[in-house]
Design a protein around this motif. Structure first.
Motif, mmCIF file in Angstrom:
data_model
loop_
_atom_site.group_PDB
_atom_site.id
_atom_site.type_symbol
_atom_site.label_atom_id
_atom_site.label_comp_id
_atom_site.label_asym_id
_atom_site.label_seq_id
_atom_site.Cartn_x
_atom_site.Cartn_y
_atom_site.Cartn_z
ATOM 1 N N ALA A 43 5.650 -29.067 22.191
ATOM 2 C CA ALA A 43 6.566 -29.209 23.345
ATOM 3 C C ALA A 43 6.162 -28.687 24.780
ATOM 4 O O ALA A 43 6.275 -28.923 25.615
ATOM 5 C CB ALA A 43 7.883 -28.807 22.834
ATOM 6 N N ALA A 44 5.327 -27.243 24.482
ATOM 7 C CA ALA A 44 4.879 -26.673 25.757
ATOM 8 C C ALA A 44 3.827 -27.348 26.253
ATOM 9 O O ALA A 44 3.882 -27.832 27.654
ATOM 10 C CB ALA A 44 4.566 -25.119 25.177
ATOM 11 N N ILE A 45 2.904 -27.861 25.601
ATOM 12 C CA ILE A 45 1.801 -28.810 26.185
ATOM 13 C C ILE A 45 2.395 -29.822 26.779
ATOM 14 O O ILE A 45 1.880 -30.368 28.162
ATOM 15 C CB ILE A 45 0.719 -28.875 25.130
ATOM 16 N N GLN A 46 3.213 -30.832 25.969
ATOM 17 C CA GLN A 46 3.846 -31.834 26.604
ATOM 18 C C GLN A 46 4.788 -31.625 27.852
ATOM 19 O O GLN A 46 4.756 -32.346 28.903
ATOM 20 C CB GLN A 46 4.709 -32.642 25.652
ATOM 21 N N ALA A 47 5.418 -30.475 27.847
ATOM 22 C CA ALA A 47 6.196 -30.143 29.151
ATOM 23 C C ALA A 47 5.246 -29.933 30.308
ATOM 24 O O ALA A 47 5.677 -30.438 31.454
ATOM 25 C CB ALA A 47 6.936 -28.945 28.749
ATOM 26 N N SER A 48 4.162 -29.398 29.950
ATOM 27 C CA SER A 48 3.147 -29.134 31.122
ATOM 28 C C SER A 48 2.656 -30.344 31.905
ATOM 29 O O SER A 48 2.072 -30.298 32.827
ATOM 30 C CB SER A 48 2.163 -28.279 30.922
ATOM 31 N N ARG A 49 2.711 -31.353 30.970
ATOM 32 C CA ARG A 49 2.094 -32.862 31.431
ATOM 33 C C ARG A 49 3.168 -33.937 31.765
ATOM 34 O O ARG A 49 2.811 -34.977 31.430
ATOM 35 C CB ARG A 49 1.272 -33.273 30.223
ATOM 36 N N ASP A 50 4.602 -33.180 31.766
ATOM 37 C CA ASP A 50 5.698 -34.301 31.873
ATOM 38 C C ASP A 50 5.469 -35.214 32.962
ATOM 39 O O ASP A 50 5.414 -34.807 34.158
ATOM 40 C CB ASP A 50 6.943 -33.574 32.091
ATOM 41 N N LEU A 51 5.402 -36.585 32.878
ATOM 42 C CA LEU A 51 5.128 -37.539 33.705
ATOM 43 C C LEU A 51 6.231 -37.806 34.770
ATOM 44 O O LEU A 51 5.849 -38.254 35.798
ATOM 45 C CB LEU A 51 4.872 -38.779 33.055
ATOM 46 N N ARG A 52 7.419 -37.136 34.614
ATOM 47 C CA ARG A 52 8.589 -37.190 35.616
ATOM 48 C C ARG A 52 8.189 -36.133 36.859
ATOM 49 O O ARG A 52 8.971 -36.338 37.740
ATOM 50 C CB ARG A 52 9.602 -36.886 34.894
ATOM 51 N N PHE A 53 7.186 -35.221 36.594
ATOM 52 C CA PHE A 53 7.051 -34.104 37.595
ATOM 53 C C PHE A 53 5.589 -34.038 37.929
ATOM 54 O O PHE A 53 4.678 -34.597 37.012
ATOM 55 C CB PHE A 53 7.735 -33.007 37.002
ATOM 56 N N THR A 54 5.132 -33.324 38.781
ATOM 57 C CA THR A 54 3.925 -33.070 39.265
ATOM 58 C C THR A 54 3.475 -32.220 37.986
ATOM 59 O O THR A 54 4.000 -31.194 37.652
ATOM 60 C CB THR A 54 3.805 -32.124 40.492
ATOM 61 N N PRO A 55 2.057 -32.510 37.317
ATOM 62 C CA PRO A 55 1.836 -31.517 36.295
ATOM 63 C C PRO A 55 1.370 -30.043 36.858
ATOM 64 O O PRO A 55 1.197 -29.910 37.964
ATOM 65 C CB PRO A 55 0.008 -32.384 36.142
ATOM 66 N N LEU A 56 1.609 -29.318 35.864
ATOM 67 C CA LEU A 56 1.364 -27.787 36.124
ATOM 68 C C LEU A 56 0.287 -27.652 36.294
ATOM 69 O O LEU A 56 -0.825 -28.017 35.247
ATOM 70 C CB LEU A 56 2.102 -27.162 34.805
ATOM 71 N N GLU A 57 -0.312 -26.831 37.066
ATOM 72 C CA GLU A 57 -1.745 -26.197 37.237
ATOM 73 C C GLU A 57 -1.958 -24.795 36.851
ATOM 74 O O GLU A 57 -0.775 -24.218 36.709
ATOM 75 C CB GLU A 57 -2.169 -26.390 38.694
ATOM 76 N N LEU A 58 -3.265 -24.574 36.395
ATOM 77 C CA LEU A 58 -3.107 -23.319 35.764
ATOM 78 C C LEU A 58 -2.700 -22.169 36.698
ATOM 79 O O LEU A 58 -2.136 -21.084 36.185
ATOM 80 C CB LEU A 58 -4.737 -22.892 35.369
ATOM 81 N N GLU A 59 -3.002 -22.269 38.075
ATOM 82 C CA GLU A 59 -2.608 -21.053 38.910
ATOM 83 C C GLU A 59 -1.077 -20.952 39.017
ATOM 84 O O GLU A 59 -0.677 -19.783 39.584
ATOM 85 C CB GLU A 59 -3.361 -21.156 40.379
ATOM 86 N N GLU A 60 -0.515 -22.059 38.822
ATOM 87 C CA GLU A 60 1.293 -21.954 38.890
ATOM 88 C C GLU A 60 1.685 -21.273 37.585
ATOM 89 O O GLU A 60 2.847 -20.944 37.669
ATOM 90 C CB GLU A 60 1.618 -23.456 38.898
ATOM 91 N N LEU A 61 1.044 -21.147 36.497
ATOM 92 C CA LEU A 61 1.409 -20.737 35.339
ATOM 93 C C LEU A 61 2.045 -19.225 35.585
ATOM 94 O O LEU A 61 3.113 -18.923 34.803
ATOM 95 C CB LEU A 61 0.384 -20.777 34.254
ATOM 96 N N LYS A 62 1.416 -18.392 36.322
ATOM 97 C CA LYS A 62 1.906 -17.211 36.667
ATOM 98 C C LYS A 62 3.304 -17.033 37.282
ATOM 99 O O LYS A 62 3.944 -16.235 37.149
ATOM 100 C CB LYS A 62 0.850 -16.372 37.223
ATOM 101 N N ASN A 63 3.622 -18.115 38.152
ATOM 102 C CA ASN A 63 5.029 -18.142 38.768
ATOM 103 C C ASN A 63 5.982 -18.894 38.035
ATOM 104 O O ASN A 63 7.088 -19.134 38.408
ATOM 105 C CB ASN A 63 4.735 -18.652 40.092
ATOM 106 N N ALA A 64 5.567 -19.528 36.780
ATOM 107 C CA ALA A 64 6.358 -20.144 35.677
ATOM 108 C C ALA A 64 7.296 -19.509 34.987
ATOM 109 O O ALA A 64 7.165 -18.127 34.655
ATOM 110 C CB ALA A 64 5.600 -21.006 35.082
ATOM 111 N N ARG A 65 8.458 -19.937 34.566
ATOM 112 C CA ARG A 65 9.445 -19.332 33.712
ATOM 113 C C ARG A 65 9.423 -20.372 32.636
ATOM 114 O O ARG A 65 9.758 -21.569 33.057
ATOM 115 C CB ARG A 65 10.904 -19.214 34.293
ATOM 116 N N ILE A 66 9.411 -20.003 31.487
ATOM 117 C CA ILE A 66 9.666 -20.895 30.318
ATOM 118 C C ILE A 66 10.813 -20.743 29.417
ATOM 119 O O ILE A 66 11.287 -19.490 29.178
ATOM 120 C CB ILE A 66 8.257 -20.492 29.350
#
Length: 196
Positions: free
Chosen positions: A80-103
């Motif tokens: 689910a974590a990997i699928q959420a990072s690639r959810d086609l309804r949104f801009t795909p998550l980039e590695l540098e954004e991960l530090k500002n992400a809340r899961i």
């Protein structure tokens, strides 16, 4: 203990760390991690089957959400974590954004209660419950977080939107083949950048 009773605080921290690290490995190392890559203690909770959702927020904006069904908890979190990072309804998550992400992780109770016609007629939404619609091979889910961004004029309007999410006609609320369920959720989220 059954997952329907939820995870304890230590298990929640492990689950959130596992989701974050799965995304990092996928984005940075270009591979899908395996459960054996994580030191899962206590392991028993992570080998129980469940339905779950992983949601990713960046700077307060929803950036992805993915539901997996009937998976072992550890495997489901990774998937689910990997699928959420690639959810086609949104801009795909980039590695540098991960530090500002809340899961956020939401575990669904395996006890799903049919929503009766009389409850639908009351037109009252139970805001702390998860909702599921099924008809044939199609299904749609709404979780309590839905109410953070959307407002509905009662349960009937809400269920119409749920039907549309499942690609079903909104007037099929009372079709005998359409089944609605409500269920409890165990919802937990990081405070900031990887802290529970």
């Amino acid at each position: 203990k059954p997952l329907r009773w939820g995870l304890d605080e230590k298990e929640k921290k492990i689950a959130l760390k596992m989701a974050r690290e799965s995304i990092r490995i996928f984005l940075e190392e270009k591979r899908t991690p395996q459960v054996k890559d994580f030191n899962l203690i206590p392991a028993s909770a992570f080998t129980s089957r469940t339905d779950l959702d992983v949601t990713i927020w960046v700077s307060g904006d929803l950036r992805g959400s993915a539901i997996v069904e009937n998976q072992l908890l550890g495997e489901g979190i990774i998937q689910a974590a990997i699928q959420a990072s690639r959810d086609l309804r949104f801009t795909p998550l980039e590695l540098e954004e991960l530090k500002n992400a809340r899961i956020e992780i939401i575990l669904f109770s395996d006890l799903k209660i049919p929503l009766s016609r009389s409850l639908i007629e009351k037109n009252e939404i139970l805001y702390d419950k998860g909702y599921l619609v099924r008809r044939g091979g199609q299904e749609g889910w709404f979780l309590p977080e839905t109410f953070n961004g959307l407002r509905f004029n009662g349960l009937k309007e809400f269920l119409s939107h749920l039907l549309e999410k499942a690609s079903l006609l909104s007037e099929e609320i009372f079709d005998r083949r359409t089944e609605f369920f409500i269920f409890e959720v165990d919802d937990f989220i990081e405070r900031t950048g990887g802290e529970k």
